[in-house]
Write a protein that holds these residues in place. Structure first.
Motif, PDB file in Angstrom:
ATOM      1  N   GLN A  65      -3.420  -9.342   1.872  1.00 43.42           N
ATOM      2  CA  GLN A  65      -4.850  -9.114   2.106  1.00 43.42           C
ATOM      3  C   GLN A  65      -5.277  -9.699   3.457  1.00 43.42           C
ATOM      4  O   GLN A  65      -6.033  -9.071   4.205  1.00 43.42           O
ATOM      5  N   THR A  66      -4.774 -10.878   3.770  1.00 44.73           N
ATOM      6  CA  THR A  66      -5.078 -11.510   5.057  1.00 44.73           C
ATOM      7  C   THR A  66      -4.536 -10.662   6.202  1.00 44.73           C
ATOM      8  O   THR A  66      -5.236 -10.424   7.193  1.00 44.73           O
ATOM      9  N   TRP A  67      -3.309 -10.176   6.053  1.00 49.18           N
ATOM     10  CA  TRP A  67      -2.695  -9.337   7.088  1.00 49.18           C
ATOM     11  C   TRP A  67      -3.489  -8.045   7.295  1.00 49.18           C
ATOM     12  O   TRP A  67      -3.750  -7.643   8.428  1.00 49.18           O
ATOM     13  N   ILE A  68      -3.905  -7.412   6.190  1.00 47.28           N
ATOM     14  CA  ILE A  68      -4.695  -6.181   6.286  1.00 47.28           C
ATOM     15  C   ILE A  68      -6.015  -6.463   6.997  1.00 47.28           C
ATOM     16  O   ILE A  68      -6.412  -5.728   7.917  1.00 47.28           O
ATOM     17  N   VAL A  76       1.883  -3.619   0.830  1.00 40.17           N
ATOM     18  CA  VAL A  76       0.805  -3.089   1.666  1.00 40.17           C
ATOM     19  C   VAL A  76       0.214  -1.846   1.014  1.00 40.17           C
ATOM     20  O   VAL A  76      -1.002  -1.657   0.999  1.00 40.17           O
ATOM     21  N   ARG A  77       1.089  -1.018   0.444  1.00 36.79           N
ATOM     22  CA  ARG A  77       0.617   0.221  -0.202  1.00 36.79           C
ATOM     23  C   ARG A  77      -0.385  -0.095  -1.314  1.00 36.79           C
ATOM     24  O   ARG A  77      -1.428   0.547  -1.420  1.00 36.79           O
ATOM     25  N   GLN A  78      -0.072  -1.081  -2.143  1.00 41.10           N
ATOM     26  CA  GLN A  78      -1.004  -1.480  -3.200  1.00 41.10           C
ATOM     27  C   GLN A  78      -2.138  -2.331  -2.630  1.00 41.10           C
ATOM     28  O   GLN A  78      -3.296  -2.190  -3.016  1.00 41.10           O
ATOM     29  N   THR A 110      -1.336   3.130  13.458  1.00 44.56           N
ATOM     30  CA  THR A 110      -1.009   3.668  12.140  1.00 44.56           C
ATOM     31  C   THR A 110      -0.094   2.700  11.410  1.00 44.56           C
ATOM     32  O   THR A 110       0.801   2.106  12.006  1.00 44.56           O
ATOM     33  N   ILE A 111      -0.351   2.535  10.134  1.00 44.46           N
ATOM     34  CA  ILE A 111       0.446   1.665   9.273  1.00 44.46           C
ATOM     35  C   ILE A 111       1.081   2.564   8.204  1.00 44.46           C
ATOM     36  O   ILE A 111       0.367   3.221   7.444  1.00 44.46           O
ATOM     37  N   ASN A 112       2.413   2.587   8.166  1.00 44.63           N
ATOM     38  CA  ASN A 112       3.136   3.388   7.184  1.00 44.63           C
ATOM     39  C   ASN A 112       3.240   2.606   5.876  1.00 44.63           C
ATOM     40  O   ASN A 112       4.036   1.682   5.769  1.00 44.63           O
ATOM     41  N   VAL A 113       2.450   2.999   4.879  1.00 38.26           N
ATOM     42  CA  VAL A 113       2.435   2.261   3.612  1.00 38.26           C
ATOM     43  C   VAL A 113       3.722   2.457   2.808  1.00 38.26           C
ATOM     44  O   VAL A 113       4.002   1.690   1.887  1.00 38.26           O
ATOM     45  N   LEU A 114       4.508   3.472   3.156  1.00 39.40           N
ATOM     46  CA  LEU A 114       5.753   3.721   2.428  1.00 39.40           C
ATOM     47  C   LEU A 114       6.812   2.663   2.746  1.00 39.40           C
ATOM     48  O   LEU A 114       7.769   2.490   2.003  1.00 39.40           O
ATOM     49  N   TRP A 150     -10.309   1.547  -2.987  1.00 42.10           N
ATOM     50  CA  TRP A 150     -10.209   3.001  -2.830  1.00 42.10           C
ATOM     51  C   TRP A 150      -8.809   3.395  -3.271  1.00 42.10           C
ATOM     52  O   TRP A 150      -7.827   2.821  -2.790  1.00 42.10           O
ATOM     53  N   PRO A 151      -8.662   4.381  -4.173  1.00 37.35           N
ATOM     54  CA  PRO A 151      -7.366   4.610  -4.821  1.00 37.35           C
ATOM     55  C   PRO A 151      -6.334   5.406  -4.028  1.00 37.35           C
ATOM     56  O   PRO A 151      -5.172   5.452  -4.417  1.00 37.35           O
ATOM     57  N   THR A 152      -6.747   6.047  -2.953  1.00 33.49           N
ATOM     58  CA  THR A 152      -5.819   6.973  -2.294  1.00 33.49           C
ATOM     59  C   THR A 152      -5.493   6.584  -0.851  1.00 33.49           C
ATOM     60  O   THR A 152      -6.218   5.823  -0.211  1.00 33.49           O
ATOM     61  N   ILE A 153      -4.413   7.148  -0.359  1.00 34.91           N
ATOM     62  CA  ILE A 153      -3.960   7.015   1.025  1.00 34.91           C
ATOM     63  C   ILE A 153      -4.001   8.430   1.590  1.00 34.91           C
ATOM     64  O   ILE A 153      -3.628   9.353   0.865  1.00 34.91           O
TER      65      ILE A 153
END
Length: 103
Positions: A5-8, A59-61, A50-54, A69-72
């Motif tokens: 969360q801090t990183w985001i 990070v994805r969660q 851009t941050i690749n959540v995959l 917000w539920p989607t990417i």
């Protein structure tokens, strides 16, 4: 606040335009992420982080929890959560996205 969360929070506040997406701007790995990148470029965005959540399940969660917000994909401009590809598309069509990116 967790490390993720801090990183985001640091990431979205340190860069003017941040897109959390599946894949990269060069190689999007879902249609919505691809559309989001196209909309940003069409609206005149030049400095997009851009941050690749995959690449990182935390990070994805984490981004979903961060924005509630539920989607990417998820777009942040100047530290503020803007929305996903549908909202971006509506804003692009109204001219609002271009205005937001120019400010």
């Amino acid at each position: 606040m967790s490390d993720v969360q801090t990183w985001i929070k640091d990431t979205v506040t340190q860069h003017p335009v941040v897109l959390f997406m599946k894949g990269t701007a060069q190689f999007p790995q879902c249609g919505f992420s691809s559309k989001a990148v196209q909309l940003l470029k069409a609206a005149g965005a030049t400095d997009i982080v851009t941050i690749n959540v995959l690449e990182n399940p935390e990070v994805r969660q984490g981004i979903k929890d961060f924005s509630n917000w539920p989607t990417i994909p998820q777009l942040y401009v100047k530290g503020e959560f803007i929305g996903g590809s549908d909202i971006m598309n509506e804003m692009f069509e109204s001219g609002e996205l271009k205005t937001l990116l120019q400010d």
